[in-house]
Structures are given as structure tokens and as C-alpha cells.
Design a protein around this motif. Structure first.
Motif, mmCIF file in Angstrom:
data_model
loop_
_atom_site.group_PDB
_atom_site.id
_atom_site.type_symbol
_atom_site.label_atom_id
_atom_site.label_comp_id
_atom_site.label_asym_id
_atom_site.label_seq_id
_atom_site.Cartn_x
_atom_site.Cartn_y
_atom_site.Cartn_z
ATOM 1 N N SER A 171 9.206 13.226 3.917
ATOM 2 C CA SER A 171 10.326 13.548 4.838
ATOM 3 C C SER A 171 10.513 12.415 5.692
ATOM 4 C CB SER A 171 10.422 14.951 5.536
ATOM 5 O OG SER A 171 9.269 14.748 6.305
ATOM 6 N N SER A 172 9.579 11.652 6.119
ATOM 7 C CA SER A 172 9.929 10.654 7.138
ATOM 8 C C SER A 172 9.285 9.194 6.724
ATOM 9 C CB SER A 172 9.298 11.123 8.438
ATOM 10 O OG SER A 172 9.728 12.053 9.120
ATOM 11 N N ILE A 173 9.116 9.121 5.578
ATOM 12 C CA ILE A 173 8.269 7.849 4.845
ATOM 13 C C ILE A 173 9.173 6.525 5.477
ATOM 14 C CG2 ILE A 173 9.852 7.700 2.661
ATOM 15 C CD1 ILE A 173 7.110 7.103 1.428
ATOM 16 N N GLU A 174 8.344 5.667 5.694
ATOM 17 C CA GLU A 174 8.814 4.344 6.078
ATOM 18 C C GLU A 174 7.947 3.209 5.676
ATOM 19 O OE1 GLU A 174 8.549 3.904 10.549
ATOM 20 O OE2 GLU A 174 7.744 5.673 10.428
ATOM 21 N N ALA A 175 8.497 1.942 5.882
ATOM 22 C CA ALA A 175 7.623 0.998 5.575
ATOM 23 C C ALA A 175 7.052 0.194 6.647
ATOM 24 C CB ALA A 175 8.443 -0.328 4.997
ATOM 25 N N TRP A 176 5.642 0.203 6.952
ATOM 26 C CA TRP A 176 4.834 -0.522 8.065
ATOM 27 C C TRP A 176 4.731 -1.750 7.524
ATOM 28 C CZ3 TRP A 176 -0.262 1.571 10.129
ATOM 29 C CH2 TRP A 176 -0.769 1.295 11.296
ATOM 30 N N ILE A 177 5.158 -3.023 8.310
ATOM 31 C CA ILE A 177 4.776 -4.377 8.098
ATOM 32 C C ILE A 177 4.257 -4.929 9.013
ATOM 33 C CG2 ILE A 177 6.034 -6.373 7.720
ATOM 34 C CD1 ILE A 177 8.878 -4.732 7.002
ATOM 35 N N LEU A 178 2.898 -5.549 8.548
ATOM 36 C CA LEU A 178 1.988 -6.149 9.186
ATOM 37 C C LEU A 178 1.764 -7.521 8.670
ATOM 38 C CD1 LEU A 178 0.659 -3.152 8.667
ATOM 39 C CD2 LEU A 178 -0.216 -3.706 10.803
ATOM 40 N N GLY A 233 0.755 -1.164 -0.090
ATOM 41 C CA GLY A 233 -0.018 -0.080 -0.019
ATOM 42 C C GLY A 233 0.764 1.366 -0.042
ATOM 43 N N HIS A 234 0.236 2.127 -0.680
ATOM 44 C CA HIS A 234 1.087 3.568 -0.881
ATOM 45 C C HIS A 234 -0.021 4.438 0.211
ATOM 46 C CE1 HIS A 234 2.494 7.345 -1.797
ATOM 47 N NE2 HIS A 234 2.488 7.500 -3.126
ATOM 48 N N LEU A 235 0.472 4.732 1.452
ATOM 49 C CA LEU A 235 -0.324 5.746 2.309
ATOM 50 C C LEU A 235 0.522 7.058 2.825
ATOM 51 C CD1 LEU A 235 -2.018 2.693 4.065
ATOM 52 C CD2 LEU A 235 -2.937 4.267 2.347
ATOM 53 N N SER A 236 1.590 7.197 1.808
ATOM 54 C CA SER A 236 2.264 8.574 2.248
ATOM 55 C C SER A 236 1.399 9.594 1.710
ATOM 56 C CB SER A 236 3.820 8.378 1.578
ATOM 57 O OG SER A 236 4.385 9.440 2.474
ATOM 58 N N PRO A 237 0.926 10.534 2.185
ATOM 59 C CA PRO A 237 0.073 11.605 1.668
ATOM 60 C C PRO A 237 0.897 12.524 0.773
ATOM 61 C CG PRO A 237 0.223 12.071 4.027
ATOM 62 C CD PRO A 237 0.692 10.770 3.918
ATOM 63 N N ASP A 238 2.012 12.919 0.991
ATOM 64 C CA ASP A 238 2.577 13.987 0.025
ATOM 65 C C ASP A 238 3.640 13.322 -0.707
ATOM 66 O OD1 ASP A 238 4.380 13.307 2.142
ATOM 67 O OD2 ASP A 238 5.169 15.569 2.309
ATOM 68 N N THR A 239 3.718 11.991 -0.930
ATOM 69 C CA THR A 239 4.560 11.380 -1.672
ATOM 70 C C THR A 239 3.942 11.063 -3.204
ATOM 71 O OG1 THR A 239 5.788 10.420 0.070
ATOM 72 C CG2 THR A 239 6.127 9.265 -1.955
ATOM 73 N N PRO A 240 4.497 11.205 -4.282
ATOM 74 C CA PRO A 240 3.944 11.104 -5.521
ATOM 75 C C PRO A 240 3.981 9.560 -5.883
ATOM 76 C CG PRO A 240 6.162 11.941 -5.970
ATOM 77 C CD PRO A 240 5.705 11.940 -4.605
ATOM 78 N N GLU A 241 3.486 9.427 -7.003
ATOM 79 C CA GLU A 241 3.596 7.742 -7.383
ATOM 80 C C GLU A 241 4.872 7.156 -7.609
ATOM 81 O OE1 GLU A 241 1.779 7.481 -11.250
ATOM 82 O OE2 GLU A 241 -0.106 7.992 -10.791
ATOM 83 N N VAL A 242 4.815 5.743 -7.094
ATOM 84 C CA VAL A 242 6.023 5.209 -6.542
ATOM 85 C C VAL A 242 5.930 3.677 -7.503
ATOM 86 C CG1 VAL A 242 6.343 6.126 -4.313
ATOM 87 C CG2 VAL A 242 5.254 4.018 -4.576
ATOM 88 N N ASP A 243 7.247 3.439 -7.741
ATOM 89 C CA ASP A 243 7.437 2.015 -8.296
ATOM 90 C C ASP A 243 8.021 1.285 -6.863
ATOM 91 O OD1 ASP A 243 6.854 2.880 -10.748
ATOM 92 O OD2 ASP A 243 9.034 3.080 -11.328
ATOM 93 N N VAL A 244 7.693 0.036 -6.692
ATOM 94 C CA VAL A 244 7.935 -1.082 -5.943
ATOM 95 C C VAL A 244 9.065 -1.868 -6.337
ATOM 96 C CG1 VAL A 244 7.534 -2.995 -4.236
ATOM 97 C CG2 VAL A 244 5.790 -0.803 -4.468
ATOM 98 N N VAL A 245 10.223 -1.993 -6.120
ATOM 99 C CA VAL A 245 11.211 -2.770 -6.880
ATOM 100 C C VAL A 245 11.636 -4.132 -6.015
ATOM 101 C CG1 VAL A 245 13.641 -2.635 -7.605
ATOM 102 C CG2 VAL A 245 12.322 -0.436 -7.826
ATOM 103 N N VAL A 246 11.678 -5.085 -6.456
ATOM 104 C CA VAL A 246 11.970 -6.360 -5.765
ATOM 105 C C VAL A 246 12.985 -7.173 -6.435
ATOM 106 C CG1 VAL A 246 10.790 -8.578 -5.015
ATOM 107 C CG2 VAL A 246 9.447 -6.672 -4.945
ATOM 108 N N ASN A 247 14.067 -7.465 -5.740
ATOM 109 C CA ASN A 247 15.305 -7.971 -6.246
ATOM 110 C C ASN A 247 15.736 -7.261 -7.449
ATOM 111 O OD1 ASN A 247 15.033 -9.795 -4.196
ATOM 112 N ND2 ASN A 247 14.114 -11.451 -5.469
#
Length: 455
Positions: free
Chosen positions: A332-339, A257-271
Motif C-alpha cells: 500500500s506504500s511501496i516505494e523505490a529506495w535508491i542508494l 531488490g524486491h524487499l516489499s514483504p506483502d507484494t507478489p512477484e514483480v517485473d521491472v520495466v526499463v524504457n
């Protein structure tokens, strides 16, 4: 389970003459038996177990079981009762059943079958309480997966060709195989439909059975199965508790999920490769089954590999476990929340989890009320909930609810009321989020956490 409470209660109850799992004989005139309990009903809630009206096991969840308990033989039967823990209060689902037990015998009582199907019942199996032979391990197998057909069970050397092997037994739901001893060593346990050795529906991979191991093995439904994973899992009652032996090919599952309100579109890179491209705020993907492994994960600005706000980090995804990875907080403080998610349905209630992913709102009160009832006269269901709080899954009866989020200690509404509809057997996550870009209204994302999407 509260094993300290269990032992205290057992020692204090008149029904018992001994309270250690080694069956110490302090009085040579007394006779003893051993008892262990297993929750093996896939859609039943956690339960409390009572012996002669005394609660001896508390909050036993699916695939959990007790240690082996030493009890004295007596003329009167023992009264065994199992109460389900529901949102509306505890409900007796098994018993009280009056059972007689014989000396020098190990009894396993497993709650099998389903609540929704009306087949929930105790399966009581027994075997002589004798020592395992030198250099051997002992297995006693119970078929506790109601929907599974009659199956063949093979216990072979690792990699053996099943078409050249004979099964150790063929059995249907409620039936048993064994107890049987095998030389200690490495084995592979495989399950196939009866008479079809080429179709493996469960594969343990290589497992080591140690000298003196003594297991009751129960085949139970896999409540987190995808289209390509085994429909069953094996639970081992070891005498000191339980352990699960999953299919060696059990996948993991990932939802991003992308839930960082002031972050533009992102790519998720795996390996090193783009796994998901152009993910906007506030999107959350469906589940994607993946092989269990360690993955190198990074989040980068869409189409711009030079801007990497998260990672790369190594993320280990375990077999049979399903994950949400949410990008949260401001850029500025974006992080990954893992559940981790729990897709197992409960027939008696819905399971609802609330996540606070709004960095602007900070601490909040959360109300769950009847639609239209308002919150003026209500107390918060959850008070002073901080940013990135995870309530865990709450048991709620089916129906419609208004979710309202306010500033703590006030009735100043920040989110809602947002109406959600939930059903018994449903599993849901509700995520409080910041407003959409250019808007001022906070929002609520409701996700279905039930069985993962099939491939």
C-alpha cells in the motif's frame, strides 16, 4: 576535508609565513613555495596529513586533494607525515619524511602505490611557479596507477586518428610528462599501451582546456572497473582542489531488490521493456553494467502490466557510479529506495553498511558482537535506527560478527543473532528484512558490494 580548519591551523603554525594560495608577498625579503597534496592510493583508507606535527588536512579520501598552499622557504626541512584512519586507530603510513623546498616552485605530493602490495609511498613532483602563457593551458602529468603498464599519452584535437599522431610522452608508474603548455581549446586525451595506438585504455572524450588552466593530472586506478571499462581514471589537481575526469565510456551499474514483504512477484520495466521478470521477495540481483543514461523505470505485477505499484519514473544513472534500487515498504506504500554503492576496497579494514528495510520492525537497535557473546552486557552499536536508515559504510576489522537487531532500548531480539564473516578489503551491505511469506522469523541479507560482476 575540513578546509576551514586547515586554513586556521596553517595561519597559526610557526612553520608558515603566509596562508593564502595566491602567495601574497607581505614581506619582500621572504621567499615562498606552493604545496598541494593528493590521496592517490586505491586501497588506502582516508588519511590525515601533518606538517611539522600540525594536522593540516583531515579525512582526505581517495582521489581527494588539497588546495594549493603558500608556504615560506626556510633552512630546516619540513617534516611531512601521513596517518591512515583505521578501525583500530590512526596508523602512520608515510613518514615522517623530511623535505626541503625551493622558492618559486609548485610541489605536488601524491600518495601512490598500494597498502596491500606494500608499495605505498609519496611521489613528490615539482615545477616552476610561473604564470601560464596568454591564451594557453598547462598540463603536468603523473603516472600514479601502479598496475598499469608503460603507456603513451595523446592530447589531440577531438576525433583525431591516433595512428597519425605522435604521443606527447611515454611513461611508466611514478614518471611524469611535462609541464607543457597547449593553446586553450577543445582536446581529447587518450591513453594507450606504449607503441599500440590502436588500443585505447582511457578516453576523456572532448574536454575544454580554458585560458590559464593549470592542472597537475594524475592517472590513478579505477576502483570500480568492469571488464569493459577503463582501468584508470584521471584526477586533476586544479590549485583549489581536485576534480575527476572519468573515461567517456565509463558505465554505470545497477542492482535491483524486491524487499516489499506483502507484494507478489514483480517485473521491472526499463524504457518500456521487461528488464527483469518474475522477481520474488526477498531477491536482490547481481550488478549489471549499463551505459550511463536516463532510464524510464517502472515496477509492475509480474505478467500484469495494468498493476504498476512503482513508477514509471525517470532515473538518471551517472557514469562510474553504482546503484541499488530497492522496492521497500508494504504494498500500500511501496516505494523505490535508491542508494549509491562504494565498491572501493580498503586494505586495512572491511567496509560494512547496514540497511533497515523491515517495515514491520520500525525503529530498532543494532548490535555487532563476537560470535556467541550475546548482547546482555553490550551496548547497541547503533541505537534507535529508523526504517529505511542507511548507516553508510563502517570500517571494521576482519573477522566473524553476530548481528542482532532488537526493539529500541530493550534486549527483545527481532532479528538474529546472524553470523557474518568479513575480510579486510571486503565491501558488504547487510539488509534487515521482514519474514518470508508464511513465516514469522525476520532475516538478514548480506551482499557483496565489491568490484562489480564482470560481463
Amino acid at each position: 576535508m575540513k578546509f576551514a580548519k586547515l586554513i586556521t591551523l596553517l595561519c597559526g603554525a610557526l612553520i608558515l609565513a603566509a596562508c593564502d594560495s595566491d602567495n601574497n608577498r607581505n614581506n619582500i625579503d621572504e621567499e615562498f613555495f606552493a604545496l598541494q597534496v593528493l590521496h592517490a592510493s586505491p586501497d588506502a583508507p582516508p588519511v590525515n596529513v601533518f606538517v611539522d606535527g600540525v594536522e593540516v588536512l583531515s579525512n582526505v579520501d581517495y582521489k581527494q586533494g588539497s588546495a594549493k598552499l603558500g608556504l615560506s622557504v626556510r633552512d630546516l626541512p619540513y617534516r611531512i607525515r601521513v596517518d591512515a584512519i583505521t578501525s583500530g586507530g590512526d596508523v602512520t603510513v608515510i613518514g615522517p619524511a623530511e623535505l626541503n623546498f625551493e622558492a618559486d616552485t609548485v610541489y605536488t605530493i601524491a600518495a601512490v602505490g598500494g597498502v596491500a602490495s606494500g608499495t605505498l609511498a609519496p611521489a613528490v613532483i615539482s615545477q616552476p611557479d610561473t604564470a601560464v602563457g596568454a591564451g594557453a593551458a598547462r598540463l603536468f602529468v603523473l603516472h600514479g596507477a601502479e598496475a598499469a603498464p608503460t603507456v603513451d599519452v595523446f592530447v589531440t584535437a577531438p576525433g583525431a586518428d591516433l595512428t597519425a599522431e605522435a604521443p606527447v610522452g611515454t611513461f611508466a608508474f611514478g614518471e611524469t610528462i611535462g609541464p607543457a603548455e597547449v593553446p586553450a581549446g577543445d582536446y581529447q586525451v587518450r591513453v594507450t599501451p606504449a607503441g599500440v595506438p590502436g588500443t585505447v585504455v582511457y578516453d576523456s572524450g572532448t574536454v575544454t582546456l580554458g585560458d590559464g588552466n593549470d592542472f597537475v593530472v594524475t592517472a590513478v586506478p579505477n576502483t570500480a572497473a568492469t571488464a569493459t571499462s577503463s582501468p584508470i581514471s584521471l584526477v586533476l589537481s586544479t590549485g583549489s582542489g581536485t576534480a575527476e575526469l572519468r573515461d567517456v565510456n565509463a558505465p554505470t551499474g545497477l542492482r535491483i531488490g524486491h524487499l516489499s514483504p506483502d507484494t507478489p512477484e514483480v517485473d521491472v520495466v526499463v524504457n518500456g521493456g521487461v528488464y527483469l521478470a518474475d522477481v520474488p521477495y526477498p531477491a536482490v540481483t547481481d550488478f549489471a553494467p549499463l551505459p550511463a543514461d536516463t532510464y524510464n523505470v517502472a515496477v509492475q505485477a509480474a505478467g500484469n502490466p495494468g498493476v504498476v505499484p512503482i513508477g514509471p519514473v525517470d532515473l538518471t544513472l551517472e557514469a562510474g557510479t553504482f546503484y541499488k534500487v530497492l522496492a521497500v515498504n508494504f504494498f500500500s506504500s511501496i516505494e523505490a529506495w535508491i542508494l549509491t554503492d562504494d565498491p572501493r576496497p580498503i586494505a586495512t579494514d572491511a567496509k560494512v553498511r547496514i540497511l533497515h528495510a523491515s517495515p514491520t520492525a520500525q525503529d530498532v537497535d543494532i548490535y555487532l558482537t563476537a560470535p556467541g557473546a550475546g548482547i546482555a552486557d553490550a551496548d547497541p552499536t547503533l541505537a534507535s535506527v529508523p526504517f529505511q536508515a542507511n548507516t553508510g559504510y563502517l570500517a571494521l576489522p576482519a573477522g566473524d560478527y553476530d548481528v542482532t537487531v532488537t526493539l529500541p532500548g530493550t534486549k527483545d531480539v527481532a532479528i538474529g543473532p546472524a553470523t557474518i564473516s568479513i575480510e579486510n578489503g571486503g565491501v558488504y551491505t547487510a539488509i534487515a528484512r521482514d519474514p518470508l511469506p508464511g513465516e514469522t522469523e525476520f532475516g538478514l541479507i548480506v551482499l557483496n558490494d565489491g568490484f562489480p560482476v564482470e560481463e
